[in-house]
Design a protein around this motif. Sequence first.
Motif, PDB file in Angstrom:
ATOM      1  N   GLY A  41      61.587  -4.081  64.667  1.00  0.00           N
ATOM      2  CA  GLY A  41      62.488  -3.252  65.326  1.00  0.00           C
ATOM      3  C   GLY A  41      63.092  -2.049  64.549  1.00  0.00           C
ATOM      4  O   GLY A  41      64.200  -1.684  65.174  1.00  0.00           O
ATOM      5  N   ILE A  42      62.720  -1.727  63.640  1.00  0.00           N
ATOM      6  CA  ILE A  42      63.081  -0.530  63.016  1.00  0.00           C
ATOM      7  C   ILE A  42      62.267   0.692  62.983  1.00  0.00           C
ATOM      8  O   ILE A  42      60.955   0.637  62.744  1.00  0.00           O
ATOM      9  CB  ILE A  42      63.416  -0.979  61.351  1.00  0.00           C
ATOM     10  N   GLY A  43      62.783   1.747  63.646  1.00  0.00           N
ATOM     11  CA  GLY A  43      61.873   2.860  63.978  1.00  0.00           C
ATOM     12  C   GLY A  43      61.664   3.803  62.713  1.00  0.00           C
ATOM     13  O   GLY A  43      63.042   4.070  62.058  1.00  0.00           O
ATOM     14  N   PHE A  44      60.396   4.384  62.289  1.00  0.00           N
ATOM     15  CA  PHE A  44      60.292   5.237  61.429  1.00  0.00           C
ATOM     16  C   PHE A  44      60.033   6.496  61.990  1.00  0.00           C
ATOM     17  O   PHE A  44      58.768   6.328  62.807  1.00  0.00           O
ATOM     18  CB  PHE A  44      59.464   4.608  60.521  1.00  0.00           C
ATOM     19  N   ALA A  45      60.289   7.697  61.419  1.00  0.00           N
ATOM     20  CA  ALA A  45      59.724   8.876  61.801  1.00  0.00           C
ATOM     21  C   ALA A  45      59.755   9.600  60.367  1.00  0.00           C
ATOM     22  O   ALA A  45      60.366   9.822  59.658  1.00  0.00           O
ATOM     23  CB  ALA A  45      60.586   9.780  62.610  1.00  0.00           C
ATOM     24  N   GLY A  46      58.350  10.698  60.493  1.00  0.00           N
ATOM     25  CA  GLY A  46      58.233  11.280  59.261  1.00  0.00           C
ATOM     26  C   GLY A  46      57.571  12.627  59.342  1.00  0.00           C
ATOM     27  O   GLY A  46      56.659  12.701  60.462  1.00  0.00           O
ATOM     28  N   VAL A  47      57.906  13.430  58.633  1.00  0.00           N
ATOM     29  CA  VAL A  47      56.956  14.954  58.525  1.00  0.00           C
ATOM     30  C   VAL A  47      57.399  15.383  57.028  1.00  0.00           C
ATOM     31  O   VAL A  47      58.118  14.884  56.358  1.00  0.00           O
ATOM     32  CB  VAL A  47      57.752  15.836  59.352  1.00  0.00           C
ATOM     33  N   LYS A  48      56.527  16.191  56.698  1.00  0.00           N
ATOM     34  CA  LYS A  48      56.372  16.784  55.248  1.00  0.00           C
ATOM     35  C   LYS A  48      57.775  17.447  55.202  1.00  0.00           C
ATOM     36  O   LYS A  48      58.448  17.509  54.254  1.00  0.00           O
ATOM     37  CB  LYS A  48      55.230  17.662  55.060  1.00  0.00           C
ATOM     38  N   GLY A  49      58.180  18.237  56.305  1.00  0.00           N
ATOM     39  CA  GLY A  49      59.247  19.278  55.961  1.00  0.00           C
ATOM     40  C   GLY A  49      58.671  20.342  55.543  1.00  0.00           C
ATOM     41  O   GLY A  49      57.339  20.801  55.418  1.00  0.00           O
ATOM     42  N   PHE A  50      59.752  21.418  55.057  1.00  0.00           N
ATOM     43  CA  PHE A  50      59.408  22.704  54.435  1.00  0.00           C
ATOM     44  C   PHE A  50      60.457  23.121  53.702  1.00  0.00           C
ATOM     45  O   PHE A  50      61.790  22.775  53.819  1.00  0.00           O
ATOM     46  CB  PHE A  50      58.635  23.557  55.347  1.00  0.00           C
ATOM     47  N   ALA A  51      60.144  24.274  52.977  1.00  0.00           N
ATOM     48  CA  ALA A  51      61.117  24.957  52.359  1.00  0.00           C
ATOM     49  C   ALA A  51      62.355  26.010  53.130  1.00  0.00           C
ATOM     50  O   ALA A  51      61.658  26.044  54.445  1.00  0.00           O
ATOM     51  CB  ALA A  51      60.647  25.821  51.013  1.00  0.00           C
ATOM     52  N   GLY A  52      62.700  26.506  52.440  1.00  0.00           N
ATOM     53  CA  GLY A  52      63.439  27.790  52.988  1.00  0.00           C
ATOM     54  C   GLY A  52      65.126  27.890  52.814  1.00  0.00           C
ATOM     55  O   GLY A  52      65.625  28.823  53.279  1.00  0.00           O
ATOM     56  N   GLY A  53      65.799  27.084  52.213  1.00  0.00           N
ATOM     57  CA  GLY A  53      67.157  26.929  51.801  1.00  0.00           C
ATOM     58  C   GLY A  53      67.886  26.267  52.601  1.00  0.00           C
ATOM     59  O   GLY A  53      67.482  25.712  53.486  1.00  0.00           O
ATOM     60  N   ALA A  84      59.771  13.561  66.884  1.00  0.00           N
ATOM     61  CA  ALA A  84      59.553  12.011  66.720  1.00  0.00           C
ATOM     62  C   ALA A  84      60.682  11.471  66.942  1.00  0.00           C
ATOM     63  O   ALA A  84      60.724  10.030  67.520  1.00  0.00           O
ATOM     64  CB  ALA A  84      59.210  11.945  65.554  1.00  0.00           C
ATOM     65  N   LEU A  85      61.932  11.977  66.611  1.00  0.00           N
ATOM     66  CA  LEU A  85      63.217  11.018  66.586  1.00  0.00           C
ATOM     67  C   LEU A  85      63.515  10.757  68.182  1.00  0.00           C
ATOM     68  O   LEU A  85      64.145   9.553  68.639  1.00  0.00           O
ATOM     69  CB  LEU A  85      64.257  11.636  65.914  1.00  0.00           C
ATOM     70  N   ALA A  86      63.275  11.827  68.849  1.00  0.00           N
ATOM     71  CA  ALA A  86      63.290  11.541  70.371  1.00  0.00           C
ATOM     72  C   ALA A  86      62.580  10.621  70.985  1.00  0.00           C
ATOM     73  O   ALA A  86      63.172   9.898  72.142  1.00  0.00           O
ATOM     74  CB  ALA A  86      63.309  12.949  70.958  1.00  0.00           C
ATOM     75  N   ARG A  87      61.445  10.419  70.388  1.00  0.00           N
ATOM     76  CA  ARG A  87      60.587   9.330  71.030  1.00  0.00           C
ATOM     77  C   ARG A  87      61.158   7.771  70.361  1.00  0.00           C
ATOM     78  O   ARG A  87      60.604   6.953  71.283  1.00  0.00           O
ATOM     79  CB  ARG A  87      59.257   9.374  70.526  1.00  0.00           C
ATOM     80  N   LEU A  88      61.848   7.787  69.343  1.00  0.00           N
ATOM     81  CA  LEU A  88      61.957   6.358  68.934  1.00  0.00           C
ATOM     82  C   LEU A  88      63.199   5.964  69.970  1.00  0.00           C
ATOM     83  O   LEU A  88      64.163   6.377  70.301  1.00  0.00           O
ATOM     84  CB  LEU A  88      62.549   6.459  67.581  1.00  0.00           C
ATOM     85  N   ARG A  89      63.060   4.427  70.348  1.00  0.00           N
ATOM     86  CA  ARG A  89      64.067   3.682  71.094  1.00  0.00           C
ATOM     87  C   ARG A  89      64.889   2.441  70.316  1.00  0.00           C
ATOM     88  O   ARG A  89      65.321   1.732  70.896  1.00  0.00           O
ATOM     89  CB  ARG A  89      63.435   3.352  72.209  1.00  0.00           C
TER      90      ARG A  89
END
Length: 185
Positions: A41-53, A84-89
Amino acid sequence: MPILAVLGNHDYESQQPDQLQKILSDAGIILLDGETCEIQGIGFAGVKGFAGGFGRRTLEPWGEAAIKNFVHEAVEEALKLESALARLRTQQRVVLLHYSPISMTVKGEPPEIFPFLGSSRLEEPLNRYPVSVVFHGHAHYGSPEGRTSKDIPVYNVAMPLLRQTFPDRPPFRIVELPIAAHAAT
């Protein structure tokens, strides 16, 4: 026990991230790169992300094509996270990142490298969706925790930082989240 992960800059430095993903997936690790996963029942979303400040000092797409491409990568990672966050319910949402979404958890690193440790662009989707907690690595000498501008807890779980911060215990963080009654059965 399920293991979830995102790849980081060292994984891409190998020039073989696809092989690494296959090895980790074959070992049963769930890799997230814009994907989601629900566990009890806990949703997980993940990405590497990136730099930029961060904040007013976030790099903008202006000038040379190389700068525009750099910023484009940061924007694309933030959009993957938002999608990804938009898909989690689920009521509870946990986000896994490699790069930091806030400057607070990179403090302790040399200020000159802050822009290479994360990007505020990653904070924007976190603040748009109800996120319970965020974990990231990459800032080996940063700060162990901080909060987004909407008060979401962010934990820096870079291994060197965990070992330094908690020398008398194993290097990991535990965060308890309530699960829905129907998910526990």
